[in-house]
Design a protein around this motif. Sequence first.
Motif, PDB file in Angstrom:
ATOM      1  N   MET A   1       0.843  -1.173   0.000  1.00  0.00           N
ATOM      2  CA  MET A   1       0.000   0.000   0.000  1.00  0.00           C
ATOM      3  C   MET A   1       0.892   1.239   0.000  1.00  0.00           C
ATOM      4  SD  MET A   1      -2.035   0.580   3.444  1.00  0.00           S
ATOM      5  CE  MET A   1      -2.791   1.941   3.974  1.00  0.00           C
ATOM      6  N   PRO A   2       0.606   2.237  -0.824  1.00  0.00           N
ATOM      7  CA  PRO A   2       1.424   3.449  -0.870  1.00  0.00           C
ATOM      8  C   PRO A   2       1.392   4.189   0.467  1.00  0.00           C
ATOM      9  CG  PRO A   2      -0.030   3.319  -2.771  1.00  0.00           C
ATOM     10  CD  PRO A   2      -0.445   2.232  -1.830  1.00  0.00           C
ATOM     11  N   ASN A   3       2.530   4.800   0.827  1.00  0.00           N
ATOM     12  CA  ASN A   3       2.564   5.607   2.051  1.00  0.00           C
ATOM     13  C   ASN A   3       2.697   7.084   1.692  1.00  0.00           C
ATOM     14  OD1 ASN A   3       5.307   6.226   1.638  1.00  0.00           O
ATOM     15  ND2 ASN A   3       6.002   4.539   2.902  1.00  0.00           N
ATOM     16  N   GLU A   4       2.674   7.951   2.688  1.00  0.00           N
ATOM     17  CA  GLU A   4       2.690   9.394   2.438  1.00  0.00           C
ATOM     18  C   GLU A   4       4.037   9.912   1.953  1.00  0.00           C
ATOM     19  OE1 GLU A   4       3.145   9.664   7.114  1.00  0.00           O
ATOM     20  OE2 GLU A   4       2.019   8.328   5.835  1.00  0.00           O
ATOM     21  N   TYR A   5       5.085   9.076   1.966  1.00  0.00           N
ATOM     22  CA  TYR A   5       6.419   9.501   1.548  1.00  0.00           C
ATOM     23  C   TYR A   5       6.726   9.113   0.109  1.00  0.00           C
ATOM     24  CZ  TYR A   5       6.713   9.881   6.572  1.00  0.00           C
ATOM     25  OH  TYR A   5       6.459  10.192   7.877  1.00  0.00           O
ATOM     26  N   GLY A   6       5.759   8.562  -0.607  1.00  0.00           N
ATOM     27  CA  GLY A   6       5.972   8.165  -1.988  1.00  0.00           C
ATOM     28  C   GLY A   6       6.496   6.750  -2.135  1.00  0.00           C
ATOM     29  N   GLY A   7       6.611   6.025  -1.046  1.00  0.00           N
ATOM     30  CA  GLY A   7       7.055   4.637  -1.088  1.00  0.00           C
ATOM     31  C   GLY A   7       5.890   3.712  -0.824  1.00  0.00           C
ATOM     32  N   TYR A   8       6.221   2.527  -0.371  1.00  0.00           N
ATOM     33  CA  TYR A   8       5.207   1.524  -0.080  1.00  0.00           C
ATOM     34  C   TYR A   8       5.437   0.901   1.283  1.00  0.00           C
ATOM     35  CZ  TYR A   8       3.906   1.903  -4.936  1.00  0.00           C
ATOM     36  OH  TYR A   8       3.486   2.394  -6.137  1.00  0.00           O
ATOM     37  N   GLN A   9       4.374   0.490   1.900  1.00  0.00           N
ATOM     38  CA  GLN A   9       4.445  -0.181   3.190  1.00  0.00           C
ATOM     39  C   GLN A   9       3.721  -1.518   3.077  1.00  0.00           C
ATOM     40  OE1 GLN A   9       2.663   1.909   6.465  1.00  0.00           O
ATOM     41  NE2 GLN A   9       3.090   0.264   7.900  1.00  0.00           N
ATOM     42  N   TYR A  10       4.383  -2.553   3.573  1.00  0.00           N
ATOM     43  CA  TYR A  10       3.804  -3.898   3.605  1.00  0.00           C
ATOM     44  C   TYR A  10       3.870  -4.382   5.045  1.00  0.00           C
ATOM     45  CZ  TYR A  10       5.032  -3.444  -1.310  1.00  0.00           C
ATOM     46  OH  TYR A  10       5.159  -2.994  -2.593  1.00  0.00           O
ATOM     47  N   TRP A  11       2.950  -5.226   5.435  1.00  0.00           N
ATOM     48  CA  TRP A  11       3.012  -5.748   6.799  1.00  0.00           C
ATOM     49  C   TRP A  11       2.443  -7.155   6.844  1.00  0.00           C
ATOM     50  CZ3 TRP A  11      -0.364  -2.088   5.159  1.00  0.00           C
ATOM     51  CH2 TRP A  11      -1.707  -2.384   5.274  1.00  0.00           C
ATOM     52  N   PHE A  12       2.896  -7.853   7.862  1.00  0.00           N
ATOM     53  CA  PHE A  12       2.443  -9.203   8.119  1.00  0.00           C
ATOM     54  C   PHE A  12       2.436  -9.383   9.625  1.00  0.00           C
ATOM     55  CE2 PHE A  12       3.564 -13.506   9.400  1.00  0.00           C
ATOM     56  CZ  PHE A  12       2.570 -14.233   8.793  1.00  0.00           C
ATOM     57  N   GLU A  13       1.441 -10.079  10.132  1.00  0.00           N
ATOM     58  CA  GLU A  13       1.446 -10.392  11.554  1.00  0.00           C
ATOM     59  C   GLU A  13       0.678 -11.674  11.806  1.00  0.00           C
ATOM     60  OE1 GLU A  13       0.012  -6.910  13.456  1.00  0.00           O
ATOM     61  OE2 GLU A  13      -2.006  -7.119  12.719  1.00  0.00           O
ATOM     62  N   ASN A  14       1.154 -12.377  12.811  1.00  0.00           N
ATOM     63  CA  ASN A  14       0.448 -13.554  13.303  1.00  0.00           C
ATOM     64  C   ASN A  14       0.700 -13.621  14.810  1.00  0.00           C
ATOM     65  OD1 ASN A  14       2.979 -14.783  13.705  1.00  0.00           O
ATOM     66  ND2 ASN A  14       2.862 -15.973  11.833  1.00  0.00           N
ATOM     67  N   GLU A  15       0.408 -14.740  15.448  1.00  0.00           N
ATOM     68  CA  GLU A  15       0.556 -14.796  16.905  1.00  0.00           C
ATOM     69  C   GLU A  15       2.019 -14.817  17.345  1.00  0.00           C
ATOM     70  OE1 GLU A  15       0.149 -18.942  15.367  1.00  0.00           O
ATOM     71  OE2 GLU A  15      -1.235 -17.278  15.275  1.00  0.00           O
ATOM     72  N   ASP A  16       2.963 -15.086  16.401  1.00  0.00           N
ATOM     73  CA  ASP A  16       4.381 -15.158  16.762  1.00  0.00           C
ATOM     74  C   ASP A  16       5.161 -13.886  16.489  1.00  0.00           C
ATOM     75  OD1 ASP A  16       4.235 -17.822  17.654  1.00  0.00           O
ATOM     76  OD2 ASP A  16       4.420 -18.552  15.604  1.00  0.00           O
ATOM     77  N   LEU A  17       4.762 -13.134  15.454  1.00  0.00           N
ATOM     78  CA  LEU A  17       5.551 -11.954  15.098  1.00  0.00           C
ATOM     79  C   LEU A  17       4.726 -10.937  14.334  1.00  0.00           C
ATOM     80  CD1 LEU A  17       6.611 -12.043  11.814  1.00  0.00           C
ATOM     81  CD2 LEU A  17       7.626 -14.097  12.743  1.00  0.00           C
ATOM     82  N   SER A  18       5.283  -9.740  14.267  1.00  0.00           N
ATOM     83  CA  SER A  18       4.713  -8.640  13.501  1.00  0.00           C
ATOM     84  C   SER A  18       5.847  -8.046  12.678  1.00  0.00           C
ATOM     85  CB  SER A  18       4.137  -7.595  14.460  1.00  0.00           C
ATOM     86  OG  SER A  18       3.786  -6.438  13.768  1.00  0.00           O
TER      87      SER A  18
END
Length: 89
Positions: A1-18
């Motif tokens: 997903m695009p961020n406000e700085y002109g780059g992209y942000q991706y994320w993943f999370e589950n019960e073990d990590l974020s």
Amino acid sequence: MPNEYGGYQYWFENEDLSVDLYVEEPEPDDGFFGQVPAMLMARSRSETENWEMAEKLYERLVRLGRYRVVAFADNGMPIDANFDIGDDW
């Protein structure tokens, strides 16, 4: 997903990590930040300490031999890199 700085942000999370990954276009005149246009932040949600998880991720990325990797302490100080980051960071 695009961020406000002109780059992209991706994320993943589950019960073990974020994990958050921020990616920007490289800017060669921007010191080592221009050479490393992505930032990966991983946080443990299990009994594994954050530093242990970060150390394993760093070692695996460096072992691939395809990426320039810099590891930072919580205070923003670079603590390891697989290339010369110089003194002007």
